[in-house]
Write a protein that holds these residues in place. Sequence first.
Motif, short mmCIF file in Angstrom:
data_model
loop_
_atom_site.label_atom_id
_atom_site.label_comp_id
_atom_site.label_asym_id
_atom_site.label_seq_id
_atom_site.Cartn_x
_atom_site.Cartn_y
_atom_site.Cartn_z
N MET A 127 -9.06 7.37 -2.90
CA MET A 127 -8.63 5.98 -3.03
C MET A 127 -8.13 5.71 -4.44
O MET A 127 -8.69 6.20 -5.42
N GLY A 128 -7.05 4.92 -4.54
CA GLY A 128 -6.59 4.43 -5.83
C GLY A 128 -5.55 5.28 -6.52
O GLY A 128 -5.21 4.99 -7.67
N ILE A 129 -5.02 6.30 -5.83
CA ILE A 129 -4.00 7.14 -6.47
C ILE A 129 -3.08 7.73 -5.42
O ILE A 129 -3.51 8.03 -4.30
N LEU A 142 -3.54 5.28 -1.59
CA LEU A 142 -4.48 6.14 -0.88
C LEU A 142 -3.81 7.47 -0.58
O LEU A 142 -2.66 7.49 -0.13
N GLN A 192 4.99 5.78 -8.44
CA GLN A 192 4.40 4.59 -9.04
C GLN A 192 5.29 3.38 -8.78
O GLN A 192 6.52 3.46 -8.92
N ARG A 222 -2.19 -1.18 -3.77
CA ARG A 222 -3.22 -0.16 -3.59
C ARG A 222 -2.55 1.18 -3.30
O ARG A 222 -1.37 1.24 -2.92
N LYS A 255 -9.69 10.15 -9.85
CA LYS A 255 -10.34 9.23 -8.93
C LYS A 255 -11.33 10.02 -8.06
O LYS A 255 -11.25 11.24 -7.95
N ASP A 295 0.84 -1.20 0.00
CA ASP A 295 0.00 0.00 0.00
C ASP A 295 0.87 1.24 0.00
O ASP A 295 1.82 1.34 0.80
#
Length: 413
Positions: free
Chosen positions: A375-377, A403, A383, A401, A299, A182
């Motif tokens: 969420m998701g970025i 956040l 990266q 994931r 997002k 995460d």
Amino acid sequence: MLQCIFLLSDSGEVMLEKQLTGHRVDRSICAWYWDHAISQGDQLQPVIASPTHYLFQIVREGITFLACSQVEMPPLMGIEFLCRVADVLADYLGGLNEDVIKDNFVIVYELLDEMIDNGFPLTTEPNILREMIAAPNIVSKMLSVVTGNSSNVNETLPAATALCVPWRTTDPKYANNEVYVDLVEEMDAVINRDGTLVKCEIYGEVQVNSHLSGLPDLTLSFANPSILDDVRFHPCVRYRPWESHQILSFVPPDGQFRLMSYRVKKLKSIPLYLKPQLTSDAGTCRLSLLVGMRNDPGKTVDSIVVQFQLPPCISTADLSSNCGTVNILSNKTCSWSIGRIPKDKSPSLSGTLVLESGLQRLHVFPTFQLGFRIMGIALSGLQIDKLDLKNLPHRPYKGFRALTRAGHYEVRA
């Protein structure tokens, strides 16, 4: 070399005292520290030189962890050890507060006995400590009452303490091997009253939840590691691969842990804007707030909350919004919960603030704190490129994931 550790409540009461060496530190040092802490206020430093000792202090959930030493030592070692103690106690006891500490004195003393030896840090990894000292539960408490044996210490030393990877339990086995990574980031931003972005940076963590059999060897690489500053690693990370190629090579602890933390500085864009307008005259103040998207992250932005403290000179407030709910607490904190921004309108709040009698205009304007979650970025742009695993009998499941949430996101009026 640390000589003593004290745990103080938020009122300055000594809840726990642990002498670590033959030289006994008098408890009166706590009274001196507390007087000094009150006089310094927000300017209190983590390392303090008293007339007799060097003091190291951190505060977690209202509990002050205070360590004393009569000799000079690396300041970060003292601070880092106290942080480890606080993390381990929170993990063992399910949280930190005065009642939990008092109800688990025996566990706390046993943990300190294993974590430090004659003033020098020894075993600080939670995985190994859990093999040495059983975590508190209802069954163990009932057995201690019935048998009269209050010790939770295992009679045998964990085999992992003799290995070169003491942070990992000995030969764990799982039917389903899996590892989750995460990226958790917090954005700190300061926006001036004219809308200018004064400061914007991100503090992030790479959190790993590993359930892998045996002794796996993992390699994690990023697509753009050059953006990272102030990196800090878990002891399992081999430093040389990172120094030469910015690759994280490590044998992971078992379970959840923080692999690394980092900071990304001088960012130029923020996802949300907040436009406050205040006009004050004739004993009242008209307040208007407008929230909207500034840069679409791609997002969903949710859990949007605006909080601000009403100035002390405000006697009453009448506020309403076209979206979400507005609550004014007894301490004059106003909380506007928006949730998600609707597609058909921009959330706005407006109302009137009535000043105390005798005042015509408002001279102290509030500062607005904006909260959100995406969420998701990872807004820093970091990266993950790939995660390679070795020394595993079959291919495990890998999950990723991201956040981003607001940290200290401040808009000045």
